[in-house]
Design an enzyme around this catalytic site. Structure first.
Site, PDB file in Angstrom:
ATOM      1  N   ASN A  57      92.000  71.117  84.669  1.00 60.94           N
ATOM      2  CA  ASN A  57      92.902  70.806  85.789  1.00 60.94           C
ATOM      3  C   ASN A  57      94.347  71.247  85.565  1.00 60.94           C
ATOM      4  O   ASN A  57      95.141  71.288  86.507  1.00 60.94           O
ATOM      5  CB  ASN A  57      92.868  69.300  86.127  1.00 60.94           C
ATOM      6  CG  ASN A  57      91.621  68.864  86.873  1.00 60.94           C
ATOM      7  OD1 ASN A  57      91.175  67.728  86.765  1.00 60.94           O
ATOM      8  ND2 ASN A  57      91.023  69.780  87.652  1.00 60.94           N
TER       9      ASN A  57
ATOM     10  N   ASP B 243      85.412  63.455  93.555  1.00 62.29           N
ATOM     11  CA  ASP B 243      85.801  64.759  94.101  1.00 62.29           C
ATOM     12  C   ASP B 243      86.075  64.671  95.602  1.00 62.29           C
ATOM     13  O   ASP B 243      85.456  63.869  96.296  1.00 62.29           O
ATOM     14  CB  ASP B 243      84.659  65.752  93.825  1.00 62.29           C
ATOM     15  CG  ASP B 243      85.127  67.191  93.867  1.00 62.29           C
ATOM     16  OD1 ASP B 243      86.337  67.432  94.061  1.00 62.29           O
ATOM     17  OD2 ASP B 243      84.276  68.082  93.723  1.00 62.29           O
TER      18      ASP B 243
HETATM   19  C1  FPP Z   1      89.149  65.891  92.675  1.00 63.40           C
HETATM   20  O1  FPP Z   1      89.564  66.113  93.990  1.00 63.40           O
HETATM   21  C2  FPP Z   1      89.972  64.883  92.085  1.00 63.40           C
HETATM   22  C3  FPP Z   1      90.770  65.058  90.991  1.00 63.40           C
HETATM   23  C4  FPP Z   1      90.926  66.325  90.275  1.00 63.40           C
HETATM   24  C5  FPP Z   1      91.565  63.959  90.492  1.00 63.40           C
HETATM   25  C6  FPP Z   1      90.923  62.626  90.542  1.00 63.40           C
HETATM   26  C7  FPP Z   1      92.004  61.660  90.673  1.00 63.40           C
HETATM   27  C8  FPP Z   1      91.968  60.523  91.416  1.00 63.40           C
HETATM   28  C9  FPP Z   1      90.783  60.019  92.136  1.00 63.40           C
HETATM   29  C10 FPP Z   1      93.144  59.696  91.586  1.00 63.40           C
HETATM   30  C11 FPP Z   1      93.835  59.391  90.378  1.00 63.40           C
HETATM   31  C12 FPP Z   1      93.014  58.674  89.408  1.00 63.40           C
HETATM   32  C13 FPP Z   1      93.522  57.720  88.665  1.00 63.40           C
HETATM   33  C14 FPP Z   1      92.759  57.104  87.537  1.00 63.40           C
HETATM   34  C15 FPP Z   1      94.870  57.252  88.958  1.00 63.40           C
HETATM   35  P1  FPP Z   1      90.093  67.552  94.358  1.00 63.40           P
HETATM   36  O2  FPP Z   1      91.563  67.535  94.266  1.00 63.40           O
HETATM   37  O3  FPP Z   1      89.432  68.578  93.508  1.00 63.40           O
HETATM   38  O4  FPP Z   1      89.634  67.661  95.852  1.00 63.40           O
HETATM   39  P2  FPP Z   1      89.180  68.971  96.592  1.00 63.40           P
HETATM   40  O5  FPP Z   1      87.980  69.508  95.864  1.00 63.40           O
HETATM   41  O6  FPP Z   1      88.859  68.476  97.959  1.00 63.40           O
HETATM   42  O7  FPP Z   1      90.342  69.901  96.566  1.00 63.40           O
END
Ligand code: FPP
Length: 241
Positions: A73, A25
């Site tokens: 998501n 996250d």
């Molecule tokens: C949460 O950060 C992250 C996600 C919803 C996606 C996770 C994806 C990756 C780490 C990269 C892609 C993974 C692969 C396997 C290619 P957020 O967007 O919710 O961050 P925030 O809470 O700061 O907005």
């Protein structure tokens, strides 16, 4: 001469967690802090993931499950969903070369039907390509939600006409995406959020939880080591005394 013990030397290699779950996250906040689009945060998150999987594999961790895209998501802006899907596709393609070269077994867990045909085909290809590797098993949770997983398991049990007497915890575990795998010993969540967000609700029943304020793209191998050291300090009792 006195040398300070390196952090990794504090890890007892005989008591490593067998399976680590990770809620990656904070990509969005990482990008915002730098005045970059959220997509740049996801890209940095994917790079961070590669480093962590490689380090886990070297250390001798057997399984890692990472939350890449949840069933919730889809409600993000269309461009962000598209970006994440393309990133996942290229990650899977790329993983055939880089991570497979490192002996990683790659699997996707989650509901596949809602994913594009291109991604579904790539998942099959990457899984096949890495199936005979002997290193760490990396489960990429993709369109994954624990409630969907449990609902699907219940439906399968009913459809198969399994009798009430036959239903126990092992039977339910055998209907989950993680069947044949041990439950995570350790769950890591980055970015300061302290919740499970529908991730592996069944499998995390006795896992140790490790929460850190570090944003996922900043989560380093040193941070991974710190999490394992903290895990080894804990006294796991599994409901006993
Ligand atoms: C949460 O950060 C992250 C996600 C919803 C996606 C996770 C994806 C990756 C780490 C990269 C892609 C993974 C692969 C396997 C290619 P957020 O967007 O919710 O961050 P925030 O809470 O700061 O907005």
């Amino acid at each position: 001469m006195f040398f300070k013990k390196k952090q990794i030397e504090k890890i007892d290699m005989n008591r490593l967690p067998v399976h680590i779950g990770v809620i990656m996250d904070g990509n969005g906040r990482w990008a915002k802090k730098r005045g970059l689009p959220r997509s740049a945060g996801h890209k940095a998150g994917a790079d961070s993931l590669k480093k962590i999987v490689t380090a886990c594999n070297k250390m001798g961790i057997k399984y890692i499950t990472v939350y890449a895209f949840s069933t919730e998501n889809w409600s993000r802006p269309k461009e962000e969903v598209e970006y994440l899907m393309n990133l996942l596709l290229s990650y899977l393609r790329d993983a055939e070369n880089t991570l497979a070269g490192e002996n990683v077994v790659i699997r996707a867990i989650g509901s596949r039907a809602e994913l594009s045909e291109e991604i579904q085909e790539q998942i099959i290809k990457t899984e096949k390509f890495t199936a005979n590797n002997t290193g760490i098993v990396m489960n990429i949770a993709l369109n994954y939600g624990a409630r969907e997983e449990l609902t699907t398991a219940v439906k399968a049990i009913v459809e198969e006409g399994i009798s009430v007497e036959e239903i126990d915890a092992d039977l339910i575990s055998s209907k989950l995406y993680t069947k044949d795998q041990p439950d995570p010993d350790l769950l890591i969540r980055t970015s300061g959020e302290i919740r499970l967000s529908n991730f592996m609700l069944w499998q995390l029943a006795y896992s140790e939880m490790y929460f850190t304020d570090k944003l996922w793209p900043d989560f380093s191998v040193k941070d991974l080591e710190a999490a394992i050291i903290e895990y080894q300090r804990r006294n796991r009792r599994f409901g006993g005394v």
